[in-house]
Design a protein around this motif. Structure first.
Motif, short mmCIF file in Angstrom:
data_model
loop_
_atom_site.label_atom_id
_atom_site.label_comp_id
_atom_site.label_asym_id
_atom_site.label_seq_id
_atom_site.Cartn_x
_atom_site.Cartn_y
_atom_site.Cartn_z
N GLU A 45 0.82 -1.21 0.00
CA GLU A 45 0.00 0.00 0.00
C GLU A 45 0.86 1.26 0.00
O GLU A 45 0.54 2.24 -0.66
CB GLU A 45 -0.93 -0.01 1.22
CG GLU A 45 -2.02 -1.05 1.06
CD GLU A 45 -2.99 -1.02 2.21
OE1 GLU A 45 -3.65 -2.05 2.42
OE2 GLU A 45 -3.08 0.00 2.91
N ALA B 218 2.14 1.92 -3.37
CA ALA B 218 1.15 2.56 -4.21
C ALA B 218 1.10 4.06 -3.94
O ALA B 218 0.73 4.86 -4.79
CB ALA B 218 -0.23 1.94 -3.96
N ARG C 107 -11.08 9.80 5.65
CA ARG C 107 -12.13 9.05 5.00
C ARG C 107 -11.76 7.57 4.91
O ARG C 107 -12.57 6.69 5.23
CB ARG C 107 -12.33 9.62 3.59
CG ARG C 107 -13.60 9.18 2.92
CD ARG C 107 -13.67 9.82 1.55
NE ARG C 107 -12.81 9.11 0.63
CZ ARG C 107 -13.27 8.34 -0.36
NH1 ARG C 107 -14.56 8.23 -0.55
NH2 ARG C 107 -12.44 7.71 -1.16
N GLU C 108 -10.49 7.35 4.52
CA GLU C 108 -10.04 5.97 4.37
C GLU C 108 -10.06 5.24 5.71
O GLU C 108 -10.48 4.08 5.82
CB GLU C 108 -8.63 5.96 3.78
CG GLU C 108 -8.05 4.58 3.66
CD GLU C 108 -6.62 4.61 3.16
OE1 GLU C 108 -6.30 5.49 2.33
OE2 GLU C 108 -5.83 3.76 3.59
N LEU D 57 -13.49 4.42 6.71
CA LEU D 57 -13.98 3.28 5.95
C LEU D 57 -13.43 1.97 6.52
O LEU D 57 -14.15 1.00 6.72
CB LEU D 57 -13.56 3.42 4.49
CG LEU D 57 -13.97 2.23 3.63
CD1 LEU D 57 -15.48 2.23 3.43
CD2 LEU D 57 -13.25 2.24 2.30
N LEU E 179 -14.58 3.06 -2.19
CA LEU E 179 -13.52 2.07 -2.45
C LEU E 179 -12.19 2.79 -2.26
O LEU E 179 -12.10 4.01 -2.41
CB LEU E 179 -13.63 1.55 -3.88
CG LEU E 179 -14.94 0.84 -4.22
CD1 LEU E 179 -14.99 0.52 -5.72
CD2 LEU E 179 -15.10 -0.42 -3.40
N LEU E 180 -11.14 2.04 -1.89
CA LEU E 180 -9.82 2.65 -1.77
C LEU E 180 -9.20 2.73 -3.16
O LEU E 180 -8.99 1.70 -3.81
CB LEU E 180 -8.93 1.83 -0.83
CG LEU E 180 -9.38 1.82 0.62
CD1 LEU E 180 -8.36 1.09 1.49
CD2 LEU E 180 -9.58 3.24 1.14
N PRO E 181 -8.92 3.94 -3.64
CA PRO E 181 -8.51 4.12 -5.04
C PRO E 181 -7.18 3.45 -5.37
O PRO E 181 -6.92 3.14 -6.52
CB PRO E 181 -8.41 5.64 -5.18
CG PRO E 181 -8.24 6.17 -3.79
CD PRO E 181 -8.97 5.20 -2.89
N ARG E 182 -6.33 3.22 -4.36
CA ARG E 182 -5.00 2.70 -4.66
C ARG E 182 -5.00 1.17 -4.74
O ARG E 182 -4.02 0.57 -5.16
CB ARG E 182 -4.00 3.14 -3.59
CG ARG E 182 -3.69 4.61 -3.64
CD ARG E 182 -2.92 5.07 -2.42
NE ARG E 182 -3.79 5.15 -1.25
CZ ARG E 182 -3.64 4.43 -0.16
NH1 ARG E 182 -2.67 3.56 -0.07
NH2 ARG E 182 -4.46 4.56 0.86
N LEU E 183 -6.09 0.56 -4.30
CA LEU E 183 -6.12 -0.91 -4.28
C LEU E 183 -6.93 -1.44 -5.46
O LEU E 183 -7.87 -0.80 -5.93
CB LEU E 183 -6.75 -1.40 -2.97
CG LEU E 183 -6.06 -0.98 -1.67
CD1 LEU E 183 -6.69 -1.70 -0.49
CD2 LEU E 183 -4.57 -1.27 -1.73
N ARG F 182 -8.26 -1.09 -10.91
CA ARG F 182 -8.46 -0.17 -9.80
C ARG F 182 -9.79 0.53 -10.00
O ARG F 182 -10.29 0.62 -11.13
CB ARG F 182 -7.34 0.86 -9.78
CG ARG F 182 -6.02 0.18 -9.50
CD ARG F 182 -4.99 1.16 -9.08
NE ARG F 182 -3.75 0.44 -8.82
CZ ARG F 182 -2.68 1.00 -8.31
NH1 ARG F 182 -2.71 2.27 -8.00
NH2 ARG F 182 -1.60 0.30 -8.11
#
Lengths: 412, 229
Positions: free
Chosen positions: A11, A14, A310-311, A314, B97-101, B141
């Motif tokens: 992660e 990324a 936000r992440e 979630l 949704l997590l944009p990087r995954l 993605r």
């Protein structure tokens, strides 16, 4: 745990563009600190070594002239130091070692032809220890017997030995001092001294004092050098030496110009204090630098958490435990510090090793020392960076875990 | 009579908005049995989303009691609350949704928090993605997927943990009508398999499909209608 780390790495990878700056900042800070401290450490070590080699418990005496009338004699009278005076000083309990030192300049050759006009010093066997002189392997310094028998032996400074003999081994060879043959008994190990007089020892030739006296018809030595039994009490010894000589040579004990006394031990203490100051300064600069780095990391971690509210919300909504969120933020900080700090340390080590490999002049090297990243320095920086990671990661991690999922999702 | 799956008694929630308190929920009493299909409707600001968040344990009531399968949610400590959330599948209007995954990593995320081994996680994620018709989009993605596809990824994520309760907040709100129908049919399929399905919507057509319709206004339940299809 390893899998958790693997996923975190994926992660973070990324996210690499955003984290790049943090890593660079950390790396740069570490690099600067390590090089700074590496240099400081090298300089420090070099100075301590140079100091020890310079004779850090030595007093050096030379005759002067009176400035006040004393013993019925007028001011302005020269006060020569005679060998007998030195003998009287040798008896003082505060004096451990003593040597006379005669100095002349003489033509030195290997036979017929030209040769340098070199400094030739006539000294006693104790001189080497008083001055912290070491002789290169294969040779020796002057011995007591050399003095007693007025032998014609010489010990050469490193540079003049090379000037005269080139790459050849001078030991056992003969040179002419003012046309008189001397056999070479030893060559000094190359040395740089911070407390020199009459030039660097590398350029001098040492012969027995008795030999030089006889050869040149000298009476009084240029200097008397002695080693204090206790370096820290050198100031008292200076007083005692002055009183003793004042009584013998009939000058006022308060007349400081009558006999010049250089207290190398006091000088060494001053330089020692200077080194301590530099050490302290580097330490403070280093700690401040790390603090700045830590604040930077904390700042960026804050920004990252803010961006990720936000992440995080979630993740909590999907069932993450607060502990998992906190561990992640901490791990992230630790990882950034490890990558940035590790990179910085690695680069700094390469840089310092490269610098060490440079063909620098010997005297530059002597003052610079070998700025190798020493183990304690590296360990210290690593420990401090670890502490930074903790400090930097802790608060954002707590904030992250305290995020209310519904708040975070609503403000999406 | 057995205890309902979800039981709210006198639930109130007050928010401060621009310094003034807003009563989002005002003494809501509501029972929902296991296996029900309920639509929560009402105008914007009627409190239906707040109610959904409380049902999903994302928010806590200020007053009143909320029991989920007999457990009083207010009494739960953070870790137990996290465990409770894992029993719920959530589908949001904005997908979240997590944009990087990748799609498969997004879907596998809840399993990670329930401590499922990575290989199993991936296999399950692939399975549910196939089920929602995205077997050929596993490594895409979110940015590379259409709105309908993204919402189907979100549905897959909601059902990967085999939850007993599916909560959907305007699941079709951001989709065109065709994608919307696809998603709602997918959700109903899950309901038919035994899941309890609660959908927040202000789309009358969508609300009409549910078996029970709960209407809200100003934080209160103003009507409950059983519907036949």
């Amino acid at each position: 745990m390893m899998r958790e780390l693997g996923e975190l790495l994926r992660e973070l990878w990324a996210d690499r563009r955003r984290l790049f700056l943090v890593v660079v900042a950390l790396g740069w800070g570490t690099l600067g600190l390590t090089v700074l401290l590496g240099f400081g450490h090298g300089f420090d070590r070099a100075m301590v070594g140079v100091l020890r080699e310079s004779g850090d418990r030595m007093l050096r005496l030379s005759g002067g002239a009176t400035t006040v009338p004393a013993g019925g004699l007028p001011a302005g009278r020269p006060v020569p130091l005679a060998p007998e005076d030195a003998a009287a000083l040798r008896a003082l309990p505060g004096v451990r070692l003593l040597s006379l030192e005669y100095t002349v300049r003489a033509r030195v050759t290997l036979g017929a032809g030209e040769g340098p006009n070199a400094r030739v010093h006539g000294v006693d066997d104790a001189y080497a220890e008083v001055r912290g002189i070491r002789v290169r392997g294969g040779g020796r310094f002057l011995s007591p017997i050399d003095g007693q028998e007025r032998r014609r032996v010489a010990v050469l400074g490193d540079r003049i030995a090379r000037d005269l003999f080139g790459a050849a081994d001078p030991i056992g060879r003969t040179l002419l001092v003012s046309g008189q043959p001397f056999s070479v008994a030893g060559v000094l190990a190359p040395r740089i001294t911070v407390m020199t007089y009459n030039g660097q020892d590398d350029d001098k030739i040492f012969v027995p004092a008795t030999t030089l006296r006889a050869l040149f018809g000298l009476r009084n030595p240029s200097f008397v050098v002695l080693e204090a039994a206790r370096a820290e009490r050198s100031a008292e010894l200076v007083q005692e030496v002055r009183r003793t000589l004042a009584a013998r040579l009939r000058f006022d004990p308060g007349d400081r110009a009558a006999v010049a006394i250089r207290d190398h031990a006091a000088q060494a203490r001053e330089i020692g204090a200077l080194i301590l100051g530099i050490r302290l300064f580097l330490g403070i600069v280093g700690v401040l630098g790390l603090l700045v780095a830590a604040v930077g990391v904390a700042n960026i971690m804050h920004a990252l958490v803010d961006e990720r509210v936000r992440e995080i919300g979630l993740r909590l909504a999907l069932g993450a435990r607060p502990l998992q969120i906190r561990a992640r933020a901490l791990l992230e900080a630790a990882l950034l510090v490890a990558v940035g700090g590790g990179g910085g340390l690695g680069l700094a080590s390469l840089l310092l090793l490269g610098l060490d490999a440079l063909p620098l002049d010997r005297s530059v090297r002597a003052y610079l020392g070998s700025p190798v990243p020493s183990l304690p320095v590296a360990a210290g920086i690593a420990a401090l960076l670890g502490a930074c990671a903790l400090v930097a990661g802790w608060h954002p991690a707590r904030r992250a875990a305290a995020v209310q999922p519904v708040e975070a999702l609503r403000h999406a | 009579m057995p205890e309902p799956l979800l039981a709210l008694r006198g639930v109130s929630k007050v928010y401060a908005r621009d310094g003034a308190p807003v009563r989002a929920l005002d003494g809501v009493d509501l029972d929902i049995a296991a296996g029900e299909y309920v639509a929560l409707t009402g105008a914007s600001g009627s409190g239906k989303s707040t109610l959904l968040h409380i049902l999903g344990c994302l928010d806590r009531p200020d007053q009143g009691s909320y029991r989920f399968a007999g457990t009083e949610i207010a009494s739960l400590r953070p870790d137990a609350l996290a465990r409770q959330r894992r029993a719920v599948g959530f589908v949001f209007q904005a997908f979240h949704l997590l944009p990087r995954l990748s799609a498969v990593d997004n879907v596998a995320l809840p399993l990670r928090y329930s401590g499922v081994a990575p290989a199993v996680r991936r296999a399950r994620a692939v399975e549910v993605l196939r089920r929602v018709g995205l077997g050929d989009r596993l490594e895409h993605r979110p940015g590379e997927l259409s709105g309908g596809q993204q919402q189907r990824v979100a549905v897959a994520r909601a059902l990967v943990g085999a939850p007993s309760l599916l909560l959907c907040d305007e699941p079709t709100g951001n989709l065109d009508s065709r994608s919307g129908v696809e998603v709602i049919e997918l959700l109903e399929e899950l309901w038919r398999e035994g899941c309890t399905l609660i959908v927040v919507t202000h789309d009358p057509g969508l609300a009409a499909r549910a078996r029970r319709r709960v209407s809200m206004r100003d934080g209160r339940v103003v009507g409950v209608a059983e519907q036949e299809r």
